[in-house]
Design a protein around this motif. Structure first.
Motif, PDB file in Angstrom:
ATOM      1  N   GLY A   1      -1.970  19.618  40.258  1.00 50.73           N
ATOM      2  CA  GLY A   1      -1.235  20.123  39.107  1.00 50.73           C
ATOM      3  C   GLY A   1      -0.291  21.248  39.478  1.00 50.73           C
ATOM      4  O   GLY A   1      -0.162  21.641  40.624  1.00 50.73           O
ATOM      5  N   VAL A   2       0.357  21.760  38.468  1.00 50.88           N
ATOM      6  CA  VAL A   2       1.278  22.879  38.627  1.00 50.88           C
ATOM      7  C   VAL A   2       0.586  24.125  38.096  1.00 50.88           C
ATOM      8  O   VAL A   2      -0.026  24.099  37.038  1.00 50.88           O
ATOM      9  N   HIS A   3       0.689  25.207  38.845  1.00 53.72           N
ATOM     10  CA  HIS A   3       0.094  26.461  38.390  1.00 53.72           C
ATOM     11  C   HIS A   3       0.914  27.029  37.240  1.00 53.72           C
ATOM     12  O   HIS A   3       2.110  26.810  37.135  1.00 53.72           O
ATOM     13  N   GLU A   4       0.246  27.802  36.429  1.00 57.26           N
ATOM     14  CA  GLU A   4       0.888  28.417  35.277  1.00 57.26           C
ATOM     15  C   GLU A   4       1.938  29.422  35.733  1.00 57.26           C
ATOM     16  O   GLU A   4       1.707  30.232  36.629  1.00 57.26           O
ATOM     17  N   SER A   5       3.075  29.383  35.110  1.00 52.95           N
ATOM     18  CA  SER A   5       4.159  30.301  35.422  1.00 52.95           C
ATOM     19  C   SER A   5       3.862  31.670  34.821  1.00 52.95           C
ATOM     20  O   SER A   5       3.393  31.773  33.684  1.00 52.95           O
ATOM     21  N   SER A   6       4.148  32.714  35.560  1.00 51.66           N
ATOM     22  CA  SER A   6       3.916  34.059  35.031  1.00 51.66           C
ATOM     23  C   SER A   6       4.865  34.355  33.869  1.00 51.66           C
ATOM     24  O   SER A   6       4.490  35.051  32.922  1.00 51.66           O
ATOM     25  N   ALA A   7       6.082  33.806  33.916  1.00 50.73           N
ATOM     26  CA  ALA A   7       7.025  34.016  32.815  1.00 50.73           C
ATOM     27  C   ALA A   7       6.525  33.330  31.546  1.00 50.73           C
ATOM     28  O   ALA A   7       6.622  33.895  30.451  1.00 50.73           O
ATOM     29  N   ALA A   8       5.974  32.118  31.687  1.00 54.70           N
ATOM     30  CA  ALA A   8       5.437  31.404  30.517  1.00 54.70           C
ATOM     31  C   ALA A   8       4.244  32.153  29.943  1.00 54.70           C
ATOM     32  O   ALA A   8       4.118  32.299  28.728  1.00 54.70           O
ATOM     33  N   ARG A   9       3.375  32.632  30.809  1.00 48.07           N
ATOM     34  CA  ARG A   9       2.192  33.382  30.342  1.00 48.07           C
ATOM     35  C   ARG A   9       2.617  34.667  29.629  1.00 48.07           C
ATOM     36  O   ARG A   9       2.093  35.012  28.570  1.00 48.07           O
ATOM     37  N   GLN A  10       3.573  35.383  30.213  1.00 42.82           N
ATOM     38  CA  GLN A  10       4.047  36.618  29.603  1.00 42.82           C
ATOM     39  C   GLN A  10       4.686  36.330  28.247  1.00 42.82           C
ATOM     40  O   GLN A  10       4.487  37.076  27.288  1.00 42.82           O
ATOM     41  N   TYR A  11       5.430  35.240  28.138  1.00 45.77           N
ATOM     42  CA  TYR A  11       6.049  34.868  26.870  1.00 45.77           C
ATOM     43  C   TYR A  11       4.986  34.585  25.813  1.00 45.77           C
ATOM     44  O   TYR A  11       5.094  35.037  24.677  1.00 45.77           O
ATOM     45  N   MET A  12       3.952  33.825  26.183  1.00 45.06           N
ATOM     46  CA  MET A  12       2.896  33.477  25.228  1.00 45.06           C
ATOM     47  C   MET A  12       2.151  34.723  24.750  1.00 45.06           C
ATOM     48  O   MET A  12       1.871  34.875  23.566  1.00 45.06           O
ATOM     49  N   ILE A  13       1.842  35.609  25.660  1.00 44.21           N
ATOM     50  CA  ILE A  13       1.133  36.839  25.287  1.00 44.21           C
ATOM     51  C   ILE A  13       2.022  37.711  24.403  1.00 44.21           C
ATOM     52  O   ILE A  13       1.565  38.261  23.402  1.00 44.21           O
ATOM     53  N   SER A  14       3.302  37.809  24.734  1.00 39.37           N
ATOM     54  CA  SER A  14       4.232  38.581  23.901  1.00 39.37           C
ATOM     55  C   SER A  14       4.373  37.955  22.526  1.00 39.37           C
ATOM     56  O   SER A  14       4.474  38.661  21.522  1.00 39.37           O
ATOM     57  N   LEU A  15       4.356  36.638  22.464  1.00 37.61           N
ATOM     58  CA  LEU A  15       4.445  35.946  21.183  1.00 37.61           C
ATOM     59  C   LEU A  15       3.219  36.232  20.327  1.00 37.61           C
ATOM     60  O   LEU A  15       3.333  36.546  19.140  1.00 37.61           O
ATOM     61  N   LEU A  16       2.047  36.169  20.925  1.00 44.73           N
ATOM     62  CA  LEU A  16       0.818  36.402  20.173  1.00 44.73           C
ATOM     63  C   LEU A  16       0.618  37.867  19.800  1.00 44.73           C
ATOM     64  O   LEU A  16       0.029  38.175  18.766  1.00 44.73           O
ATOM     65  N   GLU A  17       1.080  38.768  20.631  1.00 49.74           N
ATOM     66  CA  GLU A  17       0.935  40.195  20.344  1.00 49.74           C
ATOM     67  C   GLU A  17       2.123  40.750  19.570  1.00 49.74           C
ATOM     68  O   GLU A  17       2.179  41.942  19.297  1.00 49.74           O
ATOM     69  N   ASN A  18       3.085  39.873  19.245  1.00 45.16           N
ATOM     70  CA  ASN A  18       4.256  40.241  18.459  1.00 45.16           C
ATOM     71  C   ASN A  18       5.043  41.376  19.117  1.00 45.16           C
ATOM     72  O   ASN A  18       5.255  42.431  18.514  1.00 45.16           O
ATOM     73  N   GLU A  19       5.480  41.152  20.339  1.00 39.87           N
ATOM     74  CA  GLU A  19       6.289  42.110  21.086  1.00 39.87           C
ATOM     75  C   GLU A  19       7.706  41.558  21.229  1.00 39.87           C
ATOM     76  O   GLU A  19       8.011  40.852  22.196  1.00 39.87           O
ATOM     77  N   PRO A  20       8.584  41.853  20.276  1.00 40.12           N
ATOM     78  CA  PRO A  20       9.917  41.246  20.284  1.00 40.12           C
ATOM     79  C   PRO A  20      10.753  41.601  21.516  1.00 40.12           C
ATOM     80  O   PRO A  20      11.525  40.777  21.987  1.00 40.12           O
ATOM     81  N   GLN A  21      10.597  42.797  22.045  1.00 38.07           N
ATOM     82  CA  GLN A  21      11.395  43.179  23.221  1.00 38.07           C
ATOM     83  C   GLN A  21      11.071  42.300  24.424  1.00 38.07           C
ATOM     84  O   GLN A  21      11.953  41.866  25.150  1.00 38.07           O
ATOM     85  N   SER A  22       9.786  42.020  24.634  1.00 34.95           N
ATOM     86  CA  SER A  22       9.390  41.160  25.741  1.00 34.95           C
ATOM     87  C   SER A  22       9.860  39.728  25.523  1.00 34.95           C
ATOM     88  O   SER A  22      10.292  39.054  26.452  1.00 34.95           O
ATOM     89  N   LEU A  23       9.748  39.259  24.285  1.00 32.23           N
ATOM     90  CA  LEU A  23      10.199  37.902  23.975  1.00 32.23           C
ATOM     91  C   LEU A  23      11.688  37.740  24.245  1.00 32.23           C
ATOM     92  O   LEU A  23      12.115  36.769  24.868  1.00 32.23           O
TER      93      LEU A  23
END
Length: 137
Positions: free
Chosen positions: A39-61
């Motif tokens: 498989g393909v390992h999880e991208s750090s950018a994708a993980r950071q985006y998901m966490i920012s989305l769930l924590e509602n951090e618009p600057q990171s998004l």
């Protein structure tokens, strides 16, 4: 009776071989999945985006999205702030992904709890190009 006595050793060999191959296959496939050989390992950018989305951090998004005009960014920021407090994330699970050239698709499962206490579970797929999220479904 003689036929049964003649077949018995071979039957035992086939039975033991079948059980051994089952155990080896079960262990091997479990290890292959754990080590993500295929498989393909999880991208750090994708993980950071998901966490920012769930924590509602618009600057990171916004930093993980392609560069857009000022008006589009202001609208994204306003939408993010208006959604604050409406849902609470419970869990985030990485389901897998694929990469082809510069495009990557990563899939997640998210469990959230709404203000009324109802729990929902839904999938989300991110498409990345060059480390930037270009599509979210």
């Amino acid at each position: 009776m003689r036929l049964l006595r003649a077949i018995r050793p071979w039957a035992i060999v086939f039975l033991v071989g079948g059980m051994l191959s089952f155990v080896v296959t079960a262990l091997g496939s479990g290890l292959a999945e754990e080590k993500a050989i295929f498989g393909v390992h999880e991208s750090s950018a994708a993980r950071q985006y998901m966490i920012s989305l769930l924590e509602n951090e618009p600057q990171s998004l916004i930093s993980l999205l392609p560069k857009t005009d000022v008006v589009s960014r202001a609208l994204q920021f306003a939408q993010s702030e208006s959604a604050a407090g409406q849902i609470r994330p419970i869990s985030l699970t990485y389901l897998g992904g694929r990469t082809s050239g510069s495009l990557s698709v990563f899939m997640y499962a998210i469990e959230v709890r709404a203000d009324n206490g109802q729990r929902q579970f839904f999938p989300l797929a991110l498409t990345l190009s060059g480390g930037r999220v270009i599509r979210r479904e």
